[in-house]
Enzyme design. Sequence first.
Site, PDB file in Angstrom:
ATOM      1  N   LEU A   6      -8.176  15.522  45.886  1.00 26.54           N
ATOM      2  CA  LEU A   6      -6.996  14.113  45.697  1.00 26.54           C
ATOM      3  C   LEU A   6      -8.006  12.923  45.729  1.00 26.54           C
ATOM      4  O   LEU A   6      -8.990  12.688  46.283  1.00 26.54           O
ATOM      5  CB  LEU A   6      -6.371  14.296  47.129  1.00 26.54           C
ATOM      6  CG  LEU A   6      -5.370  12.967  47.390  1.00 26.54           C
ATOM      7  CD1 LEU A   6      -4.170  13.553  48.189  1.00 26.54           C
ATOM      8  CD2 LEU A   6      -5.930  11.941  47.959  1.00 26.54           C
ATOM      9  N   GLY A   9      -6.397   5.532  44.429  1.00 25.32           N
ATOM     10  CA  GLY A   9      -6.630   4.576  43.316  1.00 25.32           C
ATOM     11  C   GLY A   9      -7.347   5.160  42.046  1.00 25.32           C
ATOM     12  O   GLY A   9      -8.162   4.489  41.604  1.00 25.32           O
ATOM     13  N   SER A  12      -7.281   3.498  37.375  1.00 23.71           N
ATOM     14  CA  SER A  12      -8.265   2.825  36.365  1.00 23.71           C
ATOM     15  C   SER A  12      -9.656   3.053  37.022  1.00 23.71           C
ATOM     16  O   SER A  12      -9.784   3.432  38.435  1.00 23.71           O
ATOM     17  CB  SER A  12      -7.824   1.399  36.255  1.00 23.71           C
ATOM     18  OG  SER A  12      -7.759   0.774  37.573  1.00 23.71           O
ATOM     19  N   GLY A  13     -10.601   2.276  36.472  1.00 18.70           N
ATOM     20  CA  GLY A  13     -11.990   2.306  36.757  1.00 18.70           C
ATOM     21  C   GLY A  13     -12.550   3.763  37.449  1.00 18.70           C
ATOM     22  O   GLY A  13     -12.407   4.690  36.707  1.00 18.70           O
ATOM     23  N   ILE A  14     -13.536   3.335  38.547  1.00 20.67           N
ATOM     24  CA  ILE A  14     -14.097   4.464  38.890  1.00 20.67           C
ATOM     25  C   ILE A  14     -13.221   5.804  39.348  1.00 20.67           C
ATOM     26  O   ILE A  14     -13.532   6.769  38.977  1.00 20.67           O
ATOM     27  CB  ILE A  14     -14.885   4.259  40.256  1.00 20.67           C
ATOM     28  CG1 ILE A  14     -16.217   3.267  39.727  1.00 20.67           C
ATOM     29  CG2 ILE A  14     -15.474   5.399  40.931  1.00 20.67           C
ATOM     30  CD1 ILE A  14     -16.764   2.535  40.915  1.00 20.67           C
ATOM     31  N   GLY A  15     -11.892   5.432  39.915  1.00 19.74           N
ATOM     32  CA  GLY A  15     -11.156   6.425  40.055  1.00 19.74           C
ATOM     33  C   GLY A  15     -10.545   7.393  38.911  1.00 19.74           C
ATOM     34  O   GLY A  15     -10.562   8.645  39.098  1.00 19.74           O
ATOM     35  N   TYR A 157     -13.327  -9.093  51.300  1.00 22.08           N
ATOM     36  CA  TYR A 157     -13.912  -7.607  50.466  1.00 22.08           C
ATOM     37  C   TYR A 157     -15.173  -7.184  51.222  1.00 22.08           C
ATOM     38  O   TYR A 157     -15.075  -5.950  51.431  1.00 22.08           O
ATOM     39  CB  TYR A 157     -14.255  -7.956  49.044  1.00 22.08           C
ATOM     40  CG  TYR A 157     -14.463  -6.717  48.235  1.00 22.08           C
ATOM     41  CD1 TYR A 157     -13.519  -5.906  47.772  1.00 22.08           C
ATOM     42  CD2 TYR A 157     -15.776  -6.400  48.030  1.00 22.08           C
ATOM     43  CE1 TYR A 157     -13.896  -4.679  47.210  1.00 22.08           C
ATOM     44  CE2 TYR A 157     -16.147  -5.414  47.102  1.00 22.08           C
ATOM     45  CZ  TYR A 157     -15.134  -4.364  46.726  1.00 22.08           C
ATOM     46  OH  TYR A 157     -15.676  -3.101  46.344  1.00 22.08           O
TER      47      TYR A 157
END
Length: 300
Positions: A6, A9, A12-15, A157
């Site tokens: 699983l 996120g 997009s991106g790293i996921g 962040y």
Amino acid sequence: MSSVILITGAGSGIGKLSAETLALAGHTVYATMRDVAGRNADRAQAMRDWAAAHHADLRPLELDVLSQPSADAAVAAIVQAHGRLDVVMQNAGHLVIGPTEAFTAEDMQRAFDTNFYGAQRVNRAALPQLRQQQSGLMLWISSTTTKGGFPPFMGPYGAAKAAMDSLAVSLSYELTRFGIETSIVVPGAFTRGTEHFPSAGKPSDTARVAAYARYDGVMDRVGERLSALTPDEATPQAVADEVARIVGLPAGSRPARSVVDFVGDGAEEVLALAEELRIAFAERIGIADLLRPVVAPQTA
């Protein structure tokens, strides 16, 4: 051995890159995102099309980390389909940029909700299954902002990522006696290949933002300098490759941390020393047995 995975996120991106890389490696990957039937319907269909074209087991799945019922339902669906869950990759996150003073407490709460509390919702959904099966890997996507040098105007962040990283370390001790392993992957700054910066959130107090006008252009110059320092091969795919490498290692042999940083912000050196001291302190206070999971012997 193929794993059931699983990823939060994963739109997009790293996921997304990690989901594709793991699926190509032969794993069953649930690429979760919110609003699969709505605003992310095109992304979900593109994943299905990609999976069919590559003969890979990549499945988009609804999971909103802002909702405990959504996290519970996603994990339940996976367990119902496979009877197990082998890897949970805590990747969901959202960058916010702006003068720290200009973020209201409510703004900061929203940043923490995605980057920190969302991970805990997924923990509470997934860990009962991992504890029951006495095995599994918790794989966290942290950030070099937690220990390395990073520019201003990323305060909420950086704070939320540091909190998440601390949570991952604490949980690592608490899960080893259930045979559950923890690995924390720590990406550095990537100026291309993700939607991290283009989709960054802003503070709601625009008057306070205006009060910091004397800092106008600082982040632009930082971005230009980071781009200049970043080699051509520095793409988020390097993080996805490291994720796949770690997942493919035998249980009990995975690294506690792995830094993927092409810029050299100092996090790798700080984290290496911190890990040495963490291990030494665990030995001094008599909990060295909690540093590695109790791995059940493999049966044929």
